[in-house]
Design a protein around this motif. Structure first.
Motif, PDB file in Angstrom:
ATOM      1  N   MET A 158       1.213  -1.639  -0.019  1.00 12.30           N
ATOM      2  CA  MET A 158       0.184  -0.177  -0.013  1.00 12.30           C
ATOM      3  C   MET A 158       0.316   1.237   0.066  1.00 12.30           C
ATOM      4  O   MET A 158       0.569   2.590  -0.840  1.00 12.30           O
ATOM      5  CB  MET A 158      -0.714  -0.369   1.106  1.00 12.30           C
ATOM      6  N   THR A 159       2.255   1.568   0.218  1.00 10.36           N
ATOM      7  CA  THR A 159       2.987   2.379   0.439  1.00 10.36           C
ATOM      8  C   THR A 159       3.198   2.714  -0.944  1.00 10.36           C
ATOM      9  O   THR A 159       3.961   3.874  -1.137  1.00 10.36           O
ATOM     10  CB  THR A 159       3.528   2.448   1.512  1.00 10.36           C
ATOM     11  N   GLU A 160       3.818   1.679  -2.062  1.00 13.01           N
ATOM     12  CA  GLU A 160       4.226   1.449  -2.745  1.00 13.01           C
ATOM     13  C   GLU A 160       3.097   2.325  -4.188  1.00 13.01           C
ATOM     14  O   GLU A 160       3.233   3.191  -4.782  1.00 13.01           O
ATOM     15  CB  GLU A 160       4.894   0.427  -3.445  1.00 13.01           C
ATOM     16  N   VAL A 161       2.139   1.570  -3.764  1.00 12.14           N
ATOM     17  CA  VAL A 161       0.645   2.850  -4.556  1.00 12.14           C
ATOM     18  C   VAL A 161       0.923   3.323  -4.123  1.00 12.14           C
ATOM     19  O   VAL A 161       0.007   4.470  -5.247  1.00 12.14           O
ATOM     20  CB  VAL A 161      -0.594   1.521  -3.674  1.00 12.14           C
ATOM     21  N   LEU A 162       0.172   4.070  -2.618  1.00 14.32           N
ATOM     22  CA  LEU A 162       1.073   4.968  -2.306  1.00 14.32           C
ATOM     23  C   LEU A 162       1.486   6.261  -3.193  1.00 14.32           C
ATOM     24  O   LEU A 162       0.553   7.255  -3.994  1.00 14.32           O
ATOM     25  CB  LEU A 162       0.899   5.395  -1.056  1.00 14.32           C
ATOM     26  N   ALA A 163       2.589   6.440  -3.193  1.00 14.94           N
ATOM     27  CA  ALA A 163       2.825   7.552  -3.574  1.00 14.94           C
ATOM     28  C   ALA A 163       3.513   6.715  -5.295  1.00 14.94           C
ATOM     29  O   ALA A 163       3.725   7.693  -6.055  1.00 14.94           O
ATOM     30  CB  ALA A 163       5.030   6.080  -3.227  1.00 14.94           C
ATOM     31  N   LYS A 164       2.555   5.431  -5.946  1.00 17.12           N
ATOM     32  CA  LYS A 164       2.926   5.361  -7.576  1.00 17.12           C
ATOM     33  C   LYS A 164       1.913   6.353  -7.933  1.00 17.12           C
ATOM     34  O   LYS A 164       2.437   7.386  -8.596  1.00 17.12           O
ATOM     35  CB  LYS A 164       2.811   4.246  -7.963  1.00 17.12           C
ATOM     36  N   ALA A 165       0.474   6.408  -6.844  1.00 15.56           N
ATOM     37  CA  ALA A 165      -0.512   6.939  -7.175  1.00 15.56           C
ATOM     38  C   ALA A 165      -0.462   9.131  -7.247  1.00 15.56           C
ATOM     39  O   ALA A 165      -0.868  10.030  -8.206  1.00 15.56           O
ATOM     40  CB  ALA A 165      -1.557   7.233  -5.872  1.00 15.56           C
ATOM     41  N   LYS A 166      -0.096   9.363  -6.040  1.00 14.34           N
ATOM     42  CA  LYS A 166       0.784  10.898  -6.081  1.00 14.34           C
ATOM     43  C   LYS A 166       1.914  11.295  -6.931  1.00 14.34           C
ATOM     44  O   LYS A 166       1.920  12.317  -7.786  1.00 14.34           O
ATOM     45  CB  LYS A 166       1.684  10.809  -4.802  1.00 14.34           C
ATOM     46  N   GLU A 167       3.075  10.220  -7.915  1.00 18.73           N
ATOM     47  CA  GLU A 167       3.717  10.485  -8.914  1.00 18.73           C
ATOM     48  C   GLU A 167       2.778  10.620  -9.884  1.00 18.73           C
ATOM     49  O   GLU A 167       3.490  11.737 -10.916  1.00 18.73           O
ATOM     50  CB  GLU A 167       4.526   9.560  -9.304  1.00 18.73           C
ATOM     51  N   ALA A 168       1.916   9.237 -10.320  1.00 19.71           N
ATOM     52  CA  ALA A 168       0.987   9.773 -11.238  1.00 19.71           C
ATOM     53  C   ALA A 168      -0.189  11.203 -11.248  1.00 19.71           C
ATOM     54  O   ALA A 168       0.104  11.539 -12.179  1.00 19.71           O
ATOM     55  CB  ALA A 168       0.142   8.543 -11.498  1.00 19.71           C
ATOM     56  N   LEU A 169      -0.290  11.315 -10.116  1.00 18.37           N
ATOM     57  CA  LEU A 169      -1.203  12.791 -10.477  1.00 18.37           C
ATOM     58  C   LEU A 169      -0.107  13.953 -10.291  1.00 18.37           C
ATOM     59  O   LEU A 169      -0.609  14.592 -11.213  1.00 18.37           O
ATOM     60  CB  LEU A 169      -1.318  12.423  -8.733  1.00 18.37           C
ATOM     61  N   ALA A 170       1.096  14.386 -10.367  1.00 15.74           N
ATOM     62  CA  ALA A 170       1.921  15.156 -10.044  1.00 15.74           C
ATOM     63  C   ALA A 170       1.998  15.141 -12.533  1.00 15.74           C
ATOM     64  O   ALA A 170       3.071  16.183 -12.158  1.00 15.74           O
ATOM     65  CB  ALA A 170       3.483  15.480  -9.695  1.00 15.74           C
ATOM     66  N   HIS A 171       2.005  14.486 -12.194  1.00 16.80           N
ATOM     67  CA  HIS A 171       1.696  14.559 -14.428  1.00 16.80           C
ATOM     68  C   HIS A 171       0.702  14.224 -15.326  1.00 16.80           C
ATOM     69  O   HIS A 171       1.347  14.801 -16.348  1.00 16.80           O
ATOM     70  CB  HIS A 171       2.924  12.386 -14.259  1.00 16.80           C
TER      71      HIS A 171
END
Length: 594
Positions: A158-171
Motif C-alpha cells: 500500500m505504501t508503494e501504491v500510494l507513492a505511485k498514485a502521487k507520482e501519477a497525479l503530479a504528471h
C-alpha cells in the motif's frame, strides 16, 4: 510491523479512513476542478459518493472482505454523484467483483482487485481521457501488480501504491493540456490519492477513533478502527493561482452543454424483454455526446452523458425500460454561475468574503388537525430574520434556514414536509444549490404526499412566487402562475470582493463593493452607494415598475435612505419598497419586476 492479508474488518476500516481523509480535503479537491460540469465541485461529489458507500458498509460489515467489498460497491453505485463519483464507484465495483470470492486478500490478490477496478472503470467510460482519475488509478494498480510479486506485506504494498498514485497525479498536467494551462493537477485524481492516503494511514497506524455500527442483519462485527486523518497543507495548493480554474475557460466552448444522469428500470416499460446491447447504446449516445458512462445489470442501467440533444438521449433510453431519477443541468449556465458566484449559487472560496455557517432549522412535527387537511402548505428557505418574517407574512408554514455554505439537506426537507398538515405542499428552495435536495425529498415521498418544487434560484424569486400564489386556485394554475412569476424577476445583490481580479473586462480590487446581476458582476467601486446605483441602473429598463430592496445585516440606514431618495428622483414611475432582510454578507438584495 507487517501484515500478510486484509479481511473484512481491515477493509472496512481502510474505507472509513479513506472516506474521512477525502472529507477533510474535499474543499482542496474542489479548488482544483477545471472542467465546467455540474459536478464542478469534484471534491464534494466524490465525498458524497464515498460517504454513501462508507455508510452502507457501516451498516453491513462482516469479517469477509468479499462481502464487504460488495456492500461498498452497492452503496457507491446508488450514491454516486457526477462524473467523478460514477468513476469512483466503478473502480470499487471492479474491486468488489474480484474480491467476491475471498474472505481475505493477500498482496497479489489485492493488487489484482485494484487492476480489475481500473479495467471496469475504463470500460464504463466511452472516451477515457488520460491525465484524470483514470490515469492515477491505472498507474497505481499497474505498479501494485508489479510490486505484489516482490512482497507479501500488505502495508509495504500500500505504501508503494500510494507513492505511485502521487507520482501519477503530479504528471497529470503533462497529459492534459488544460491542467497545465491553469497550473493544477487533476481534481479527481487528487481525490483518489486522498482515499489511498486514508487506506495507508489505517494500515500503518491502527488507531481507534470510531467503531463501525452493528450490521442490521444482526451479525455483530468487531469494532473497526478509523484513524483521525493528519491534516497537512495540500501539496498542490492554489494560493499562487490568481484566478479560478473555471475563469480560464470560455462558456461558449462547452459544446455538449446538457449534463444528464438517470436510471433505466429494465423491468418496466414497453420493451421489458428487449436485449440490451451496451456497446450499441454507447455508440448511439456518442453521436451527439461525450463523457458517456453506462453501467448495467439485469435490472437497472445507470447512464451519465453530456449531450447536445437531451430529447434524443431520453428516446434512446426509453427503448430499454422506464426512466427514473432524471437530472438534466445546463453546463453553460453552471459555468457562468461558477465564474460570478452570484446570490443564487455557492460562492468561489477566494472571490467573496466568508459566509457565516448557518444551521438548518427544522420545525418540530405538527399535530395533524382533527378535521380535513389544509389545501396548501409552503416551505421556503431563508437567509435572514427579516426575510423569514416576509415569507411568514405571505403564508409560508415552514422556514428552513439556509445560506451559501449550509444548505438544507434532503432529510431537512422531508422533516419539514412531515410537519405540515396539507394536501399539497409547495417548496421554494431560493437557491440553485438547494433545488436538487428539494426535488430528492419530493421523490422520496412520492405516493405519500403531493409536492411541487418551484425552482426559485434567489430570495427575490421566492418572494415573487409566494406573492403569485392564490389559495382559491387549482394546483396547476398556482404552479403555472408561480413559474411565470419567477421568470420575470431580475435579481441583484451587493457584496465585497476579497481579492484582486478581472472579470468580463471589469477590474476588481480587493475590498471593493461589487454589484451582481443574474450571476454577472456588472459594477465595482469603493463606495457602496455608487455600486448600488450602477447595479440598479443596469437592472432597470423601460417597462419595469417595481423595485424591492432587502437590506442586509450590516447595511447602514443613511445609505439606504440615500438610495431610496435616488430611486424616487431618477425613476419616478417606479414603485419602490424597502424592507429589512437581515441577510449576512450581502448589503442589498434587489428585485426588479415589470
Amino acid at each position: 510491523m507487517s501484515k500478510r492479508s486484509i479481511n473484512g474488518t481491515d477493509f472496512t476500516a481502510m474505507v472509513l479512513a479513506g472516506a474521512e481523509m477525502l472529507q477533510q480535503h474535499a474543499e482542496h479537491v474542489n479548488s482544483l476542478n477545471v472542467f465546467p460540469v455540474p459536478d464542478g465541485d469534484t471534491g464534494t461529489n466524490m465525498n458524497l459518493t464515498m460517504t454513501a458507500g462508507a455508510n452502507e458498509l457501516k451498516r453491513n460489515n462482516t469479517a469477509s472482505v468479499g462481502q464487504c467489498a460488495g456492500v461498498l460497491s452497492k452503496g457507491l453505485l446508488m450514491g454516486a454523484r457526477g462524473n467523478s463519483g460514477v468513476i469512483l464507484s466503478q473502480l470499487f465495483r471492479g474491486l468488489g467483483r474480484y474480491a467476491a470470492q475471498y474472505d481475505e486478500l493477500n498482496t497479489q490478490q489485492f493488487a489484482a482487485a485494484l487492476q480489475t477496478g481500473v479495467d471496469t472503470a475504463y470500460k464504463a467510460v466511452v472516451k477515457p481521457v488520460e491525465g484524470t482519475i483514470l490515469t492515477v488509478a491505472k498507474e497505481a494498480a499497474r505498479h501494485a501488480v508489479y510490486y505484489a510479486r516482490r512482497t507479501t506485506d500488505i502495508i509495504e504494498l500500500m505504501t508503494e501504491v500510494l507513492a505511485k498514485a502521487k507520482e501519477a497525479l503530479a504528471h497529470t498536467p503533462e497529459l492534459l493540456p488544460v491542467l497545465k494551462q491553469v497550473g493544477v493537477v487533476d481534481s479527481g485524481g487528487q481525490g483518489l490519492v486522498y482515499i489511498y492516503e486514508g487506506f495507508h494511514q489505517h494500515l500503518t497506524s491502527g488507531a481507534v477513533s470510531a467503531p463501525v455500527q452493528t450490521p442490521v442483519q444482526g451479525q455483530a462485527a468487531a469494532p473497526v478502527a478509523v484513524p483521525a486523518p493528519v491534516l497537512s497543507k495540500p501539496e498542490h495548493a492554489l494560493s499562487s493561482v490568481q484566478s479560478s480554474a473555471q475563469s480560464q475557460l470560455h462558456t461558449e466552448d462547452i459544446e455538449f452543454l446538457y449534463d444528464m444522469e438517470f436510471f433505466i428500470n429494465r423491468q418496466l416499460g414497453a420493451s421489458v424483454k428487449t436485449d440490451f446491447d451496451e456497446e450499441a447504446f454507447r455508440k448511439a449516445l456518442s453521436v451527439n455526446g461525450d463523457s458517456i458512462i453506462v453501467i448495467s445489470d439485469d435490472e437497472t442501467i445507470k447512464v451519465h452523458v453530456h449531450s447536445k440533444t437531451p430529447g434524443e438521449v431520453l428516446n434512446l433510453a426509453l427503448v430499454h425500460g422506464e426512466i427514473t431519477q432524471i437530472h438534466i443541468l445546463n453546463m453553460r449556465e453552471q459555468h457562468r454561475d461558477l465564474l460570478t458566484a452570484g446570490m443564487d449559487i455557492a460562492p468561489m472560496p477566494d472571490v467573496f468574503a466568508d459566509i457565516p455557517e448557518e444551521k438548518a432549522s427544522v420545525p418540530a412535527p405538527a399535530v395533524p388537525p382533527a378535521d380535513d387537511l389544509a389545501p396548501y402548505g409552503f416551505i421556503a428557505v431563508s437567509s435572514g430574520d427579516g426575510i423569514s418574517d416576509i415569507f411568514r407574512s405571505l403564508g409560508v408554514d415552514a422556514i428552513l434556514a439556509g445560506g451559501q455554505t449550509m444548505n438544507p439537506s434532503t432529510e431537512d426537507f422531508v422533516n419539514a414536509i412531515s410537519s405540515i398538515s396539507a394536501k399539497h405542499i409547495y417548496i421554494l428552495p431560493n437557491n440553485s444549490n438547494i433545488v436538487l435536495a428539494a426535488q430528492q425529498a419530493k421523490e422520496l415521498l412520492e405516493g405519500e404526499r403531493e409536492i411541487t418544487v418551484i425552482p426559485s434560484k434567489s430570495i427575490p424569486q421566492g418572494i415573487s412566487a409566494a406573492f403569485a400564489f392564490q389559495e382559491e386556485d387549482a394546483v396547476d394554475t398556482n404552479t403555472s402562475n408561480m413559474l411565470e412569476a419567477i421568470a420575470q424577476v431580475k435579481s441583484g445583490q451587493i457584496t465585497n470582493a476579497v481579492r484582486d481580479t478581472v472579470m468580463e473586462n471589469l477590474e476588481i480590487k480587493s475590498g471593493q463593493y461589487i454589484g451582481i446581476e443574474s450571476s454577472k458582476i456588472v459594477a465595482a467601486a469603493d463606495d457602496l452607494l455608487t455600486v448600488s446605483k450602477q447595479l440598479l441602473s443596469s437592472m432597470l429598463v423601460n417597462g419595469d415598475e417595481i423595485v424591492t430592496v432587502l437590506t442586509g445585516a450590516d447595511t447602514e440606514a443613511d445609505i439606504t435612505d440615500a438610495l431610496g431618495s435616488w430611486l424616487e428622483e431618477t425613476y419616478p414611475q417606479v414603485e419602490v419598497e424597502i424592507h429589512e432582510g437581515g441577510q449576512p454578507l450581502y448589503y442589498y438584495l434587489f428585485s426588479v419586476e415589470p
